[in-house]
Design an enzyme around this catalytic site. Sequence first.
Site, mmCIF file in Angstrom:
data_model
loop_
_atom_site.group_PDB
_atom_site.id
_atom_site.type_symbol
_atom_site.label_atom_id
_atom_site.label_comp_id
_atom_site.label_asym_id
_atom_site.label_seq_id
_atom_site.Cartn_x
_atom_site.Cartn_y
_atom_site.Cartn_z
ATOM 1 N N GLU A 1 -26.602 14.059 4.941
ATOM 2 C CA GLU A 1 -25.722 12.473 3.813
ATOM 3 C C GLU A 1 -26.330 12.098 2.903
ATOM 4 O O GLU A 1 -25.317 11.108 2.637
ATOM 5 C CB GLU A 1 -25.977 11.439 5.573
ATOM 6 C CG GLU A 1 -25.669 11.815 6.727
ATOM 7 C CD GLU A 1 -25.543 10.826 7.609
ATOM 8 O OE1 GLU A 1 -25.744 9.402 7.252
ATOM 9 O OE2 GLU A 1 -25.969 11.064 9.052
ATOM 10 N N ASP B 1 -45.201 18.335 5.015
ATOM 11 C CA ASP B 1 -46.645 18.266 5.580
ATOM 12 C C ASP B 1 -46.470 19.339 6.745
ATOM 13 O O ASP B 1 -45.758 18.596 8.026
ATOM 14 C CB ASP B 1 -47.745 17.272 6.036
ATOM 15 C CG ASP B 1 -48.812 17.601 6.226
ATOM 16 O OD1 ASP B 1 -49.303 18.274 5.689
ATOM 17 O OD2 ASP B 1 -49.955 17.567 7.124
HETATM 18 C C1 NOJ Z 1 -51.690 19.888 4.710
HETATM 19 C C2 NOJ Z 1 -52.234 19.215 3.500
HETATM 20 O O1 NOJ Z 1 -51.678 19.623 2.022
HETATM 21 C C3 NOJ Z 1 -53.676 19.258 3.877
HETATM 22 O O2 NOJ Z 1 -53.633 18.475 2.450
HETATM 23 C C4 NOJ Z 1 -53.588 18.075 4.470
HETATM 24 O O3 NOJ Z 1 -55.089 17.860 4.566
HETATM 25 C C5 NOJ Z 1 -52.843 18.997 6.156
HETATM 26 N N1 NOJ Z 1 -51.764 19.218 6.022
HETATM 27 C C6 NOJ Z 1 -53.015 17.894 7.442
HETATM 28 O O4 NOJ Z 1 -51.989 16.827 7.411
#
Ligand code: NOJ
Length: 517
Positions: free
Chosen positions: A247, A198
Amino acid sequence: MFYQVYPRSFADSDGDGVGDLGGIRDKLGYLELLGVDAIWVCPVLRSPMVDGGYDVADPRDIDETFGGLAAMDELIRQAHLRGIRVVMDLVPNHTSDQHPWFTAAMAAAPGGDERARYLFRDGRGPEGAQPPNNWPSIFGGPAWTRVTEPDGTPGQWYLHIFAPEQPDLNWDNPEVAADFERTLRFWLDRGVDGFRLDVAHGMAKPDGLPDMAQVSTTLLVNDDNDPRFNNPRVHEIHRGIRRVLDEYPEAVTIGEVWVDDNVRFGEYVRPDELHMAFNFRLAEAPFAAEPLRAAVENSIAAVTSVGAAPTWTLSNHDIEREVTRYGGGREGLDRARAMILLELALPGAVFLYNGSELGLPNVNDLPEHVLRDPVWERSGHTERGRDGCRVPIPWEGGAPPFGFSPDTEGGGAASWLPIPASWAELTVEAQLEELDSTLSLYRMAIELRGARPEFAGDQIEWYTSPPGALVFGRPGGLVCALNASPEPVALPPGDVLLSSAPRTGALLAPNSAAWVV
Ligand code: NOJ
């Protein structure tokens, strides 16, 4: 071919109205039939669920809502038996405010080790009453929240690019990187095949956290000029992650990288960084020949110089569904179907968001009281947020919840977001045996893409095409034609392998695409 599962909305095995890992396990046969190679499961880690699980309280445990750790082990085992790989979603940029580190930081005095894992700063102005800088949160309001110190006085501020319940981690602190490495190994050792990372362009913040020159008030927007993202030090973080992944040579990382510039995008997928990064150009392009061609060209150009594979996606859990984006109704669906053939004709990795294969539209009229995206509250009820693309999947039957939850004879919980009654004709059951359905089109396209030699080669070649249309070929011999003009155009010569709309002689109908060999 990756399939993105938004677990809350995919299938509910225990009848609480929220999808879970048991639900995914029960539907593995469906995913096998669809023909996907891997699933990317959005966050299922322990979380208070303020942002659908992107607020993680324990990165090495599975939330009970989703069935706990045992359910994850079982999903991995059963998916592997079917030859389907499992990619988890990890959230390195921030934690939940319920993470033990953050609880400890709140209980500690300023200046100590507990606060150094996050970005705590003194405020500006008299008595530090103003936030440390002018950054807004992506979800609305300021990106800083002031804490009350343990002695009861108004105190420091902490940074949260997203919701206040998602404090940003301080990646300059080696403890943060070490803990993330523990998390990677924890899941890889349990058999996970990789990670979607993310906000993979966001972990390194600019030195001194300076004010932004321009403060945008548009929410949920990613911009190359936003100084909080895409700082050069983020690449050191990715190199550290890659050293661990190397790894486990079968494992893969896919970064969420909202960066438009091709050179800077490519830097994330150099041989010692991420394996892949999401390119969102195709999802951002309108249904028109030139923008689509530019999106394809740029997505390929961005990775070619560093030898990485391009990635393609039409939608995900943060974006309006493509049927609606392309105009909705029959026209939107026709265009989305044409885009399936364009996307699957391209070299590289494809990410299909659950429900796309059914041609689901966005649900833009959810009642206000069910909205759960933090954006709704943070925007002062001016932006509805992303719930409209997260409505549960309709599986079978003639009425909501369409088999999403087990049949408890009227006694079960309602699905966490209501499913429109009009989706009766869009259920998996209704589409599975129907040759002209969107589900059948996806199945056939995925099968052909995996089996036919014409899809060989990792480049494409553009051919001349009538105005408003696009034609490109793969070295193996596949030709893909898409007609975004309002008039029929001539099909390229050859045999039609698959077409997104009923055939009309040697013509390609408006809003349709075909594969020719
Ligand atoms: C991107 C994620 O896809 C989204 O759903 C989220 O709200 C934000 N990052 C924050 O983690």
